[in-house]
Write an enzyme that holds these catalytic residues in place. Sequence first.
Site, PDB file in Angstrom:
ATOM      1  CB  ILE A  82      -0.979  -0.011   1.195  1.00  0.00           C
ATOM      2  CG1 ILE A  82      -2.073   1.047   1.004  1.00  0.00           C
ATOM      3  CG2 ILE A  82      -0.258   0.211   2.516  1.00  0.00           C
ATOM      4  CD1 ILE A  82      -3.012   0.758  -0.135  1.00  0.00           C
TER       5      ILE A  82
ATOM      6  CB  SER B  75      10.578  -0.964   6.321  1.00  0.00           C
ATOM      7  OG  SER B  75      10.280  -2.341   6.164  1.00  0.00           O
TER       8      SER B  75
ATOM      9  CE  LYS C 158      -8.117  -0.132   3.940  1.00  0.00           C
ATOM     10  NZ  LYS C 158      -8.331  -1.580   3.874  1.00  0.00           N
TER      11      LYS C 158
ATOM     12  CG  ASP D 159      -7.278  -4.879   5.026  1.00  0.00           C
ATOM     13  OD1 ASP D 159      -6.637  -4.157   5.795  1.00  0.00           O
ATOM     14  OD2 ASP D 159      -7.140  -4.854   3.784  1.00  0.00           O
TER      15      ASP D 159
END
Length: 308
Positions: free
Chosen positions: A14, A36, A90, A168
């Site tokens: 994403i 990350s 989200k 999701d």
Amino acid sequence: MNKIKIALVGVGKIARDQHVPAITGNPAFELVAAASPNHKLDGVQNFPDVQALLAGVPDLDAVAICTPPQIRYDIARFALEQGQHVMLEKPPGATLNEVSALVDLAQRKSVALQATWHSREAAGVEPARRWLANRNVRSVQVTWKEDVRVWHPGQTWIWKAGGLGVFDPGINAMSIITRILPGSLVLRDAELAFPANCEAPVAATLRLTNEFGADVRMDLDFLQTGPQTWDIVVDTDDGRLTLSKGGSILRLNDDPLIEAPDREYPNLYARFADLVHSSRIDVDVAPFRLVADAFMRGRRVVVEPFVE
């Protein structure tokens, strides 16, 4: 006005597909770093975690958190404590109390906090809300079916507790109906199908109602093959409204009214820039509450194990 120096925390699908092009396409932002433990982003400074990121980029203004929801709270809390403006992918957390605590912290720190509902930015959503505001809604059918193997390949976190499984994508539909339908929604019943080897559901059916008595049915499936389905059909006393392709197409009585290209994430970042400049909070948990209600009240059935 100086550009907002922003970093991504979490460099998965994403982030690469949506956040990076939205940031680089907005002149209000400068993407300067990423954090990350497993991946790196070309063209920026890279760090293993948010702690190293904020230590290594002391003039950073904001972070966009794109990690799985189970670890989002600790990252967001640390960033807010350091005075960073924060955007949350989200869902905004793994629990409602996590999100509430982040809102309280953002208020104390006087920084921006945004819970993003990208599907609300689809071209047909706001026109649909305006049209429905003056009409009596009789019934709603939500059909949200997609293939997890296409959209989340190899992402095992989605099947763990807190990963939400079919919710999701399903929460995207919830973000739309909580925006466009008059009145508050209440869950009447639900059934959640859990694969025998997973901690999150692969499919669900929900029946809800609003305070005006409209019947709302949701059918969610994470194993849809072939064409993907993201449709909301609203029957009213003045005809039928249909949102399809996730809200990008709006029809009234089958006549096309709006069909527009995807601007969801660019719109989110335009909104985030405004929030940062005014240090405001935009956190609506209405879609997340519906998911929580489904887990609390829904009947659970065990189905075949999920195989990638």
